[in-house]
Motif scaffolding. Structure first.
Motif, PDB file in Angstrom:
ATOM      1  N   THR A   1       0.845  -1.190   0.000  1.00 59.58           N
ATOM      2  CA  THR A   1       0.000   0.000   0.000  1.00 59.58           C
ATOM      3  C   THR A   1       0.886   1.246   0.000  1.00 59.58           C
ATOM      4  OG1 THR A   1      -1.865   1.085   1.123  1.00 59.58           O
ATOM      5  CG2 THR A   1      -0.134   0.164   2.521  1.00 59.58           C
ATOM      6  N   ILE A   2       0.253   2.392  -0.110  1.00 62.09           N
ATOM      7  CA  ILE A   2       0.951   3.684  -0.036  1.00 62.09           C
ATOM      8  C   ILE A   2       0.555   4.368   1.258  1.00 62.09           C
ATOM      9  CG2 ILE A   2       1.234   5.964  -1.085  1.00 62.09           C
ATOM     10  CD1 ILE A   2       0.625   4.634  -3.802  1.00 62.09           C
ATOM     11  N   GLY A   3       1.544   4.796   2.021  1.00 61.89           N
ATOM     12  CA  GLY A   3       1.297   5.548   3.246  1.00 61.89           C
ATOM     13  C   GLY A   3       1.587   7.024   3.021  1.00 61.89           C
ATOM     14  N   THR A   4       1.201   7.844   3.997  1.00 62.21           N
ATOM     15  CA  THR A   4       1.424   9.289   3.909  1.00 62.21           C
ATOM     16  C   THR A   4       2.079   9.781   5.196  1.00 62.21           C
ATOM     17  OG1 THR A   4      -0.560   9.524   2.535  1.00 62.21           O
ATOM     18  CG2 THR A   4       0.335  11.534   3.515  1.00 62.21           C
ATOM     19  N   ILE A   5       3.148  10.545   5.049  1.00 67.05           N
ATOM     20  CA  ILE A   5       3.825  11.097   6.220  1.00 67.05           C
ATOM     21  C   ILE A   5       2.901  12.099   6.913  1.00 67.05           C
ATOM     22  CG2 ILE A   5       5.807  12.417   7.065  1.00 67.05           C
ATOM     23  CD1 ILE A   5       6.607   9.701   5.958  1.00 67.05           C
ATOM     24  N   ARG A   6       2.613  11.836   8.202  1.00 64.24           N
ATOM     25  CA  ARG A   6       1.787  12.751   8.981  1.00 64.24           C
ATOM     26  C   ARG A   6       2.629  13.812   9.665  1.00 64.24           C
ATOM     27  NH1 ARG A   6      -1.649  10.688  14.143  1.00 64.24           N
ATOM     28  NH2 ARG A   6      -2.690   9.423  12.525  1.00 64.24           N
ATOM     29  N   SER A   7       3.754  13.379  10.230  1.00 64.97           N
ATOM     30  CA  SER A   7       4.601  14.330  10.949  1.00 64.97           C
ATOM     31  C   SER A   7       6.010  13.780  11.099  1.00 64.97           C
ATOM     32  CB  SER A   7       4.025  14.639  12.332  1.00 64.97           C
ATOM     33  OG  SER A   7       4.026  13.478  13.140  1.00 64.97           O
ATOM     34  N   ILE A   8       6.980  14.696  11.229  1.00 64.00           N
ATOM     35  CA  ILE A   8       8.370  14.356  11.503  1.00 64.00           C
ATOM     36  C   ILE A   8       8.822  15.255  12.655  1.00 64.00           C
ATOM     37  CG2 ILE A   8      10.737  14.277  10.629  1.00 64.00           C
ATOM     38  CD1 ILE A   8       9.566  13.926   7.812  1.00 64.00           C
ATOM     39  N   THR A   9       9.235  14.642  13.770  1.00 63.02           N
ATOM     40  CA  THR A   9       9.629  15.393  14.962  1.00 63.02           C
ATOM     41  C   THR A   9      11.102  15.145  15.259  1.00 63.02           C
ATOM     42  OG1 THR A   9       7.399  15.146  15.879  1.00 63.02           O
ATOM     43  CG2 THR A   9       9.154  15.799  17.399  1.00 63.02           C
TER      44      THR A   9
END
Length: 204
Positions: A95-103
């Motif tokens: 599947t394809i995921g989506t970056i929600r956040s990078i901390t």
């Protein structure tokens, strides 16, 4: 089979229709399997400065094709006798995921990736997952997302350094979780016996 350890960042020369041409130091043979951003593809031609691979219509519907430009991850398939260093990776994108956040945590980065809830059962905590061909360990699993911890060298040496909120990524889930779900789903239509359970256990 692959390990999920990126061997080179290749440059895309062209991508059109079902053909992707790359400039790379790696010199494959015609017909070799090679993972491009985690997708197992076959080499169909060799050029002086790289090689080309072919993507089937099925593959094109399952991967983030917008990322087949600029730099891409490549990993040649393992050879018999190679040292096994990463995870077991097939090069089959689920599947394809989506970056929600990078901390930024100072010495590491927490990355949260959104994914369709259908695939959450295939993403076990502390299990393996492959993001654009990079094998990683899942630190936390939520209802429709999971959290990764990325070390600085991975940020510097892979495409992770270019990711931001909204970036789409190719995901290959844990191969053992995938097989177990298939076996258990297929077995759900009948009552499991101890022989069935012994057989399932023997597969792993």
């Amino acid at each position: 089979m692959f390990t999920g350890l990126i061997r080179e960042m290749a440059s895309v020369k062209s991508f059109g229709g079902n053909r992707l041409s790359l400039k790379a130091a790696h010199k494959p043979k015609l017909g070799d399997s090679i993972a491009i951003n985690g997708t197992c593809l076959s080499v169909v031609s060799i050029e002086s400065d790289g090689f080309s691979v072919e993507l089937s219509p099925e593959t094109l519907t399952h991967i983030a094709t917008e990322k087949l430009s600029g730099k891409v991850h490549i990993e040649p398939a393992m050879m018999m006798g190679d040292r096994f260093e990463g995870h077991i990776v097939q090069g089959h994108i689920d599947t394809i995921g989506t970056i929600r956040s990078i901390t930024d945590n100072g010495n590491s980065y927490d990355v949260i990736v959104d994914v369709d809830s259908e695939f959450i059962p295939l993403i076990p905590p502390k299990g393996s997952i492959t993001i654009d061909g990079i094998s990683l360990t899942v630190n936390e699993v939520m209802g429709e997302a999971f959290r990764l911890t990325i070390i600085p060298i991975t940020m510097r040496e892979t495409l992770f350094g270019t990711y931001k909120k909204g970036t789409r990524v190719n995901i290959e889930t844990d191969v053992f979780a995938r097989y177990m779900r298939h076996i258990l789903t297929s077995s759900a239509k009948k009552d499991l016996t101890w022989n069935d359970i012994d057989h399932i256990s023997s597969l792993y």
